[in-house]
Design a protein around this motif. Structure first.
Motif, PDB file in Angstrom:
ATOM      1  N   ILE A  97      74.482 -53.310  45.275  1.00  8.53           N
ATOM      2  CA  ILE A  97      74.687 -51.985  44.692  1.00  8.53           C
ATOM      3  C   ILE A  97      74.760 -52.084  43.174  1.00  8.53           C
ATOM      4  CG2 ILE A  97      77.186 -52.139  44.938  1.00  8.53           C
ATOM      5  CD1 ILE A  97      75.054 -48.944  45.232  1.00  8.53           C
ATOM      6  N   SER A  98      75.339 -53.180  42.648  1.00 11.10           N
ATOM      7  CA  SER A  98      75.434 -53.344  41.197  1.00 11.10           C
ATOM      8  C   SER A  98      74.048 -53.415  40.574  1.00 11.10           C
ATOM      9  CB  SER A  98      76.229 -54.609  40.851  1.00 11.10           C
ATOM     10  OG  SER A  98      77.561 -54.512  41.303  1.00 11.10           O
ATOM     11  N   ASN A  99      73.159 -54.196  41.189  1.00 13.14           N
ATOM     12  CA  ASN A  99      71.797 -54.305  40.676  1.00 13.14           C
ATOM     13  C   ASN A  99      71.081 -52.959  40.721  1.00 13.14           C
ATOM     14  OD1 ASN A  99      72.162 -56.999  40.222  1.00 13.14           O
ATOM     15  ND2 ASN A  99      71.048 -57.689  42.047  1.00 13.14           N
ATOM     16  N   GLN A 100      71.313 -52.194  41.780  1.00 12.56           N
ATOM     17  CA  GLN A 100      70.646 -50.905  41.934  1.00 12.56           C
ATOM     18  C   GLN A 100      71.150 -49.917  40.888  1.00 12.56           C
ATOM     19  OE1 GLN A 100      71.489 -50.044  46.021  1.00 12.56           O
ATOM     20  NE2 GLN A 100      70.078 -51.595  46.799  1.00 12.56           N
ATOM     21  N   ILE A 101      72.445 -49.962  40.585  1.00 13.09           N
ATOM     22  CA  ILE A 101      72.993 -49.078  39.554  1.00 13.09           C
ATOM     23  C   ILE A 101      72.409 -49.431  38.193  1.00 13.09           C
ATOM     24  CG2 ILE A 101      75.098 -48.499  38.269  1.00 13.09           C
ATOM     25  CD1 ILE A 101      76.615 -48.732  40.926  1.00 13.09           C
ATOM     26  N   ILE A 102      72.396 -50.737  37.857  1.00 15.46           N
ATOM     27  CA  ILE A 102      71.852 -51.175  36.575  1.00 15.46           C
ATOM     28  C   ILE A 102      70.387 -50.775  36.461  1.00 15.46           C
ATOM     29  CG2 ILE A 102      71.287 -53.170  35.136  1.00 15.46           C
ATOM     30  CD1 ILE A 102      74.241 -52.566  35.201  1.00 15.46           C
ATOM     31  N   GLU A 103      69.637 -50.934  37.539  1.00 14.62           N
ATOM     32  CA  GLU A 103      68.217 -50.562  37.533  1.00 14.62           C
ATOM     33  C   GLU A 103      68.041 -49.085  37.206  1.00 14.62           C
ATOM     34  OE1 GLU A 103      64.667 -49.925  40.821  1.00 14.62           O
ATOM     35  OE2 GLU A 103      66.137 -51.513  41.157  1.00 14.62           O
ATOM     36  N   ARG A 104      68.868 -48.244  37.792  1.00 15.34           N
ATOM     37  CA  ARG A 104      68.758 -46.805  37.532  1.00 15.34           C
ATOM     38  C   ARG A 104      69.193 -46.460  36.113  1.00 15.34           C
ATOM     39  NH1 ARG A 104      68.830 -47.735  42.712  1.00 15.34           N
ATOM     40  NH2 ARG A 104      68.151 -46.199  44.270  1.00 15.34           N
ATOM     41  N   LEU A 105      70.215 -47.149  35.609  1.00 19.71           N
ATOM     42  CA  LEU A 105      70.653 -46.913  34.230  1.00 19.71           C
ATOM     43  C   LEU A 105      69.554 -47.265  33.233  1.00 19.71           C
ATOM     44  CD1 LEU A 105      74.264 -48.405  34.401  1.00 19.71           C
ATOM     45  CD2 LEU A 105      73.654 -45.988  34.245  1.00 19.71           C
ATOM     46  N   LEU A 106      68.770 -48.269  33.553  1.00 21.96           N
ATOM     47  CA  LEU A 106      67.723 -48.735  32.648  1.00 21.96           C
ATOM     48  C   LEU A 106      66.426 -47.947  32.781  1.00 21.96           C
ATOM     49  CD1 LEU A 106      68.150 -52.619  33.000  1.00 21.96           C
ATOM     50  CD2 LEU A 106      69.057 -51.131  31.205  1.00 21.96           C
ATOM     51  N   GLU A 107      66.209 -47.296  33.927  1.00 19.37           N
ATOM     52  CA  GLU A 107      64.899 -46.711  34.192  1.00 19.37           C
ATOM     53  C   GLU A 107      64.893 -45.200  34.388  1.00 19.37           C
ATOM     54  OE1 GLU A 107      63.125 -48.764  37.454  1.00 19.37           O
ATOM     55  OE2 GLU A 107      63.071 -50.706  36.419  1.00 19.37           O
ATOM     56  N   ALA A 108      66.034 -44.587  34.687  1.00 19.71           N
ATOM     57  CA  ALA A 108      66.049 -43.143  34.961  1.00 19.71           C
ATOM     58  C   ALA A 108      65.607 -42.352  33.728  1.00 19.71           C
ATOM     59  CB  ALA A 108      67.442 -42.702  35.392  1.00 19.71           C
ATOM     60  N   ASP A 109      64.925 -41.228  33.957  1.00 23.12           N
ATOM     61  CA  ASP A 109      64.502 -40.373  32.850  1.00 23.12           C
ATOM     62  C   ASP A 109      65.709 -39.806  32.108  1.00 23.12           C
ATOM     63  OD1 ASP A 109      61.468 -40.168  33.343  1.00 23.12           O
ATOM     64  OD2 ASP A 109      62.324 -39.679  35.297  1.00 23.12           O
ATOM     65  N   LEU A 110      66.753 -39.495  32.855  1.00 25.24           N
ATOM     66  CA  LEU A 110      67.949 -38.886  32.275  1.00 25.24           C
ATOM     67  C   LEU A 110      69.179 -39.456  32.966  1.00 25.24           C
ATOM     68  CD1 LEU A 110      69.417 -36.677  30.567  1.00 25.24           C
ATOM     69  CD2 LEU A 110      69.017 -35.103  32.483  1.00 25.24           C
ATOM     70  N   VAL A 111      70.237 -39.677  32.205  1.00 26.01           N
ATOM     71  CA  VAL A 111      71.530 -40.051  32.768  1.00 26.01           C
ATOM     72  C   VAL A 111      72.552 -39.002  32.340  1.00 26.01           C
ATOM     73  CG1 VAL A 111      73.479 -41.640  32.486  1.00 26.01           C
ATOM     74  CG2 VAL A 111      71.223 -42.531  33.073  1.00 26.01           C
ATOM     75  N   VAL A 112      73.342 -38.531  33.299  1.00 24.34           N
ATOM     76  CA  VAL A 112      74.447 -37.615  33.016  1.00 24.34           C
ATOM     77  C   VAL A 112      75.738 -38.372  33.278  1.00 24.34           C
ATOM     78  CG1 VAL A 112      75.592 -35.468  33.653  1.00 24.34           C
ATOM     79  CG2 VAL A 112      73.093 -35.588  33.626  1.00 24.34           C
ATOM     80  N   ALA A 113      76.626 -38.420  32.292  1.00 22.24           N
ATOM     81  CA  ALA A 113      77.868 -39.189  32.404  1.00 22.24           C
ATOM     82  C   ALA A 113      79.064 -38.259  32.482  1.00 22.24           C
ATOM     83  CB  ALA A 113      78.012 -40.135  31.214  1.00 22.24           C
ATOM     84  N   ASN A 114      79.828 -38.358  33.564  1.00 20.34           N
ATOM     85  CA  ASN A 114      81.078 -37.617  33.711  1.00 20.34           C
ATOM     86  C   ASN A 114      82.201 -38.505  33.172  1.00 20.34           C
ATOM     87  OD1 ASN A 114      83.350 -36.229  34.441  1.00 20.34           O
ATOM     88  ND2 ASN A 114      82.914 -36.173  36.628  1.00 20.34           N
ATOM     89  N   LEU A 115      82.695 -38.181  31.962  1.00 18.40           N
ATOM     90  CA  LEU A 115      83.691 -39.018  31.285  1.00 18.40           C
ATOM     91  C   LEU A 115      85.124 -38.651  31.658  1.00 18.40           C
ATOM     92  CD1 LEU A 115      82.123 -39.170  27.702  1.00 18.40           C
ATOM     93  CD2 LEU A 115      81.647 -40.606  29.698  1.00 18.40           C
ATOM     94  N   THR A 116      85.309 -37.668  32.530  1.00 18.75           N
ATOM     95  CA  THR A 116      86.649 -37.246  32.922  1.00 18.75           C
ATOM     96  C   THR A 116      87.447 -38.430  33.472  1.00 18.75           C
ATOM     97  OG1 THR A 116      85.800 -35.058  33.484  1.00 18.75           O
ATOM     98  CG2 THR A 116      87.955 -35.660  34.374  1.00 18.75           C
ATOM     99  N   GLY A 117      88.629 -38.651  32.927  1.00 22.70           N
ATOM    100  CA  GLY A 117      89.463 -39.750  33.402  1.00 22.70           C
ATOM    101  C   GLY A 117      89.173 -41.075  32.727  1.00 22.70           C
ATOM    102  N   LEU A 118      88.090 -41.149  31.940  1.00 25.87           N
ATOM    103  CA  LEU A 118      87.716 -42.377  31.223  1.00 25.87           C
ATOM    104  C   LEU A 118      87.724 -43.589  32.145  1.00 25.87           C
ATOM    105  CD1 LEU A 118      89.694 -41.835  27.889  1.00 25.87           C
ATOM    106  CD2 LEU A 118      87.384 -41.090  28.473  1.00 25.87           C
ATOM    107  N   ASN A 119      87.086 -43.428  33.309  1.00 21.08           N
ATOM    108  CA  ASN A 119      86.995 -44.507  34.287  1.00 21.08           C
ATOM    109  C   ASN A 119      86.307 -45.733  33.687  1.00 21.08           C
ATOM    110  OD1 ASN A 119      85.179 -45.893  36.487  1.00 21.08           O
ATOM    111  ND2 ASN A 119      86.864 -44.959  37.608  1.00 21.08           N
ATOM    112  N   PRO A 120      86.864 -46.957  33.833  1.00 20.95           N
ATOM    113  CA  PRO A 120      86.266 -48.155  33.225  1.00 20.95           C
ATOM    114  C   PRO A 120      84.819 -48.399  33.644  1.00 20.95           C
ATOM    115  CG  PRO A 120      88.485 -48.638  33.991  1.00 20.95           C
ATOM    116  CD  PRO A 120      88.148 -47.263  34.502  1.00 20.95           C
ATOM    117  N   ASN A 121      84.498 -48.182  34.934  1.00 24.28           N
ATOM    118  CA  ASN A 121      83.119 -48.374  35.381  1.00 24.28           C
ATOM    119  C   ASN A 121      82.181 -47.391  34.705  1.00 24.28           C
ATOM    120  OD1 ASN A 121      83.806 -50.464  37.079  1.00 24.28           O
ATOM    121  ND2 ASN A 121      83.957 -49.171  38.903  1.00 24.28           N
TER     122      ASN A 121
END
Length: 287
Positions: free
Chosen positions: A72-96
């Protein structure tokens, strides 16, 4: 055609539809199933992110939606590097969430950050544009047009997008190539001015929110033929451009929308722009 082959063809059509769309990956706190964090995170995705982006023909996915086998870690990194857009929910300032945001920033690709009101952002991303929202039904309706505007404002043809990691790296390189103390002094002053401007921008955004929430003097009551979902988003986006608030309640049972403002000229200009763009709508101003 056998039942199995028909099913396979249907699955292939679904996969082809997904592949042909732009991809958005949502960085979000997840929490345990049924927890408050889990409910809020999925509520933001289901009520705002998905409806807006699906109208723009995006395939939307978060880490807990991934069903592929493998790391799952590799799949998340792959999407972070390749997705057209990333939306980040910063509520709670979660470390991950913060780690995944840093990975995306390192790639210098488009990011839109969201955070629930009262979230205290770390100093290194305070100056970044973040869409703050209330965790309520009215907060959802207010966030949708602002989120749509943020998506539409992205230049996806640009090869690199500005972010704190890039600016820090660029500043370090500039400091290394500065040949004299005078040049270093100029660079330091530029950094100070940039920080001051960022602080001013933050204060302006806060004061803008205060002005919008203050008691309005005029109401714009809109009626007519019911708009489509996409038209509704455009209408709310137009209201945001004129800095109008949204009125909720039962005082206008036959109205499609009721907007509020303390400026009569804003009310008149908005109503004129709205009825020109959507002839099936009409309205009047009270106050």
């Amino acid at each position: 055609m056998t039942k199995r082959s028909a099913q396979e063809e249907s699955e292939n059509n679904v996969l082809q539809s997904i592949v042909s769309k732009k991809r958005c990956f949502v960085i979000t706190p997840i929490g345990n199933v049924g927890s408050e964090v889990y409910i809020k995170a999925n509520g933001l995705i289901d009520a705002v992110i998905k409806p807006v982006l699906q109208e723009l023909e995006y395939h939307v996915e978060a880490a807990h939606h991934i069903s592929d086998s493998g790391s799952i870690s590799n799949q998340i990194i792959e999407r972070l590097l390749e997705a057209d857009l990333v939306v980040a929910n910063l509520t709670g300032l979660n470390p991950n969430v913060m780690y995944e945001l840093a990975v995306r920033h390192a790639r210098r690709l488009p990011v839109i950050s969201l955070a629930e009101n009262e979230t205290k952002l770390p100093f290194d991303i305070q100056a970044e544009r973040t869409l703050f929202y209330d965790d309520s039904m009215s907060g959802v309706e207010n966030l949708k047009p602002r989120f749509l505007d943020a998506v539409n404002s992205i230049d996806f043809e640009a090869t690199n997008h500005d972010n704190p990691i890039y600016r820090a790296a660029k500043s370090s390189i500039m400091q290394q190539i500065a040949a004299t103390d005078a040049e270093k002094y100029i660079i330091d002053r530029m950094d100070q001015i940039s920080s001051q401007l960022s602080e001013i921008a933050i204060q302006n955004r806060k004061s803008s929110v205060t002005r919008i929430s203050s008691s309005p003097d005029f109401k714009i009551v809109i009626g007519g033929e019911s708009p489509t979902k996409l038209e509704r988003l455009h209408i709310q986006s137009l209201a945001e451009a004129y800095r109008l608030g949204i009125v909720y309640g039962n005082a206008y049972p036959n109205a499609l929308f009721v907007f509020s403002t303390s400026r009569e000229d804003s009310a008149n200009n908005f109503l004129k722009a709205l009825t020109e763009k959507f002839p099936k709508l009409y309205g009047h101003i009270e106050g």
